[in-house]
Design a protein around this motif. Structure first.
Motif, PDB file in Angstrom:
ATOM      1  N   ALA A  13       0.838  -1.225   0.000  1.00 14.97           N
ATOM      2  CA  ALA A  13       0.000   0.000   0.000  1.00 14.97           C
ATOM      3  C   ALA A  13       0.862   1.259   0.000  1.00 14.97           C
ATOM      4  N   GLU A  14       1.926   1.283   0.805  1.00 16.35           N
ATOM      5  CA  GLU A  14       2.749   2.506   0.896  1.00 16.35           C
ATOM      6  C   GLU A  14       3.653   2.670  -0.329  1.00 16.35           C
ATOM      7  N   THR A  19      -5.077  -1.439  -2.301  1.00 16.05           N
ATOM      8  CA  THR A  19      -5.504  -2.698  -1.682  1.00 16.05           C
ATOM      9  C   THR A  19      -6.898  -3.002  -2.241  1.00 16.05           C
ATOM     10  N   PHE A  20      -7.540  -4.002  -1.674  1.00 13.17           N
ATOM     11  CA  PHE A  20      -8.831  -4.455  -2.238  1.00 13.17           C
ATOM     12  C   PHE A  20     -10.020  -3.958  -1.437  1.00 13.17           C
ATOM     13  N   TRP A  27     -11.995  -3.397  -4.960  1.00 12.79           N
ATOM     14  CA  TRP A  27     -13.335  -4.000  -5.018  1.00 12.79           C
ATOM     15  C   TRP A  27     -14.434  -2.968  -4.759  1.00 12.79           C
ATOM     16  N   PHE A 145     -11.094 -16.164  -8.193  1.00 12.92           N
ATOM     17  CA  PHE A 145     -12.001 -16.786  -7.219  1.00 12.92           C
ATOM     18  C   PHE A 145     -12.604 -18.040  -7.862  1.00 12.92           C
ATOM     19  N   THR A 170      -2.623  -8.258   5.608  1.00 12.39           N
ATOM     20  CA  THR A 170      -3.718  -8.980   4.974  1.00 12.39           C
ATOM     21  C   THR A 170      -4.959  -8.912   5.858  1.00 12.39           C
ATOM     22  N   LEU A 196      -2.033  -2.552   9.751  1.00 13.27           N
ATOM     23  CA  LEU A 196      -2.430  -1.177  10.105  1.00 13.27           C
ATOM     24  C   LEU A 196      -3.589  -1.210  11.100  1.00 13.27           C
ATOM     25  N   GLY A 211       0.425  -0.828  12.945  1.00  9.44           N
ATOM     26  CA  GLY A 211       1.036   0.364  12.356  1.00  9.44           C
ATOM     27  C   GLY A 211       1.314   0.122  10.890  1.00  9.44           C
ATOM     28  N   PRO A 212       1.806   1.145  10.184  1.00  9.85           N
ATOM     29  CA  PRO A 212       2.112   0.989   8.766  1.00  9.85           C
ATOM     30  C   PRO A 212       3.276   0.027   8.565  1.00  9.85           C
ATOM     31  N   ALA A 213       3.189  -0.772   7.528  1.00  5.71           N
ATOM     32  CA  ALA A 213       4.195  -1.821   7.306  1.00  5.71           C
ATOM     33  C   ALA A 213       5.612  -1.260   7.234  1.00  5.71           C
TER      34      ALA A 213
END
Ligand code: APR
Length: 226
Positions: A13-14, A19-20, A27, A145, A170, A196, A211-213
């Motif tokens: 993400a950063e 993301t989904f 999505w 899927f 995740t 997060l 927290g942020p990765a």
């Protein structure tokens, strides 16, 4: 130490990759049944190629971040099995090798007719011909899927052998990935979730780093590499 790491969209993400399931997630403005199922591909291959061409271009523009690089550093000190749900190549570009892409990769293409696998071009089109059988049935080599994730035997073996299992970024909404932590815990591994926020599988972990990765993952790796 034998460490099994599972990553999700949150680790990228950063780096600017969507993301989904966040409020601005993929999505939110694409229907899974249209762009992430074999039925959707049969119904409208042009739409599906357009979706993955956009994601492939986003991934090509993105750079690996401190979390990707920290995992590469971890693998220089411990026996790390890196399993990712992500289809970008930021782990590899961040220095990781032998990454297990259980949901496939944007860099891969597959012929829906003969099963031939070959490198994806940056822009794939529904009229492209398979280099092997010549049919106009090429698709992204992504696990949709309703399809079976890749490398599951190797993944189960690594999860059962791990002394520590970590999940990073995740939401724990998609199985079998979401079930790996519980399996590792039952096999005796220590478990830690780095995210997060809390996820649908937070209860499966003994430890949490919120927290942020790009902050929590390097800190965690520093501790393990001291
Ligand atoms: N740092 C750490 N975690 C983050 C960050 C960040 N900067 N930003 C978001 N997250 C976390 C969110 O809190 C969430 O738990 O990343 C997770 C993203 O969740 P999803 O968008 O659901 O992505 P993911 O879990 O990888 O989805 C799994 O679903 O649609 C399928 O095949 C697709 O592989 C994907 C699977």
């Amino acid at each position: 130490m034998r460490i099994c790491v599972l990553t999700g969209a949150g680790i990228s993400a950063e780096s600017g990759i969507r993301t989904f399931r966040a409020t601005d997630g993929l999505w939110e403005d694409h229907r899974i049944e249209d762009v992430a199922t074999p039925e959707g591909f049969r119904r409208d291959p042009v739409l599906v190629h357009r979706f993955y061409n956009m994601r492939r271009a986003d991934a090509a523009r993105a750079q690996p971040n401190a979390a990707h690089r920290a995992l590469a550093r971890l693998a220089r000190r411990h026996k790390v099995t890196l399993i990712t749900q992500n289809v970008d190549d930021l782990h590899e570009r961040g220095g990781s090798t032998d990454v297990i892409h259980m949901h496939g990769s944007l860099l891969g293409a597959l012929c829906a007719a003969c099963g031939h696998r070959f490198p994806a071009t940056l822009v794939m089109r529904s009229l492209d011909r398979c280099p092997a059988c010549g049919k106009q049935s090429t698709r992204p080599d992504i696990v949709w899927f309703g399809e079976i994730p890749y490398h599951m035997e190797r993944i189960w073996a690594a999860v059962e052998d791990a002394e520590m299992f970590a999940a990073i970024g995740t939401s724990g909404q998609v199985y079998p990935a979401a079930g790996l932590a519980q399996h590792a815990s039952r096999a005796g591994a220590a478990t830690i979730e780095l995210n997060l926020a809390h996820s649908a599988i937070s209860r499966d972990f003994a430890q949490h780093r919120i927290g942020p990765a790009t902050s929590v993952v390097p800190e965690w790796v520093d501790e393990l590499c001291r």
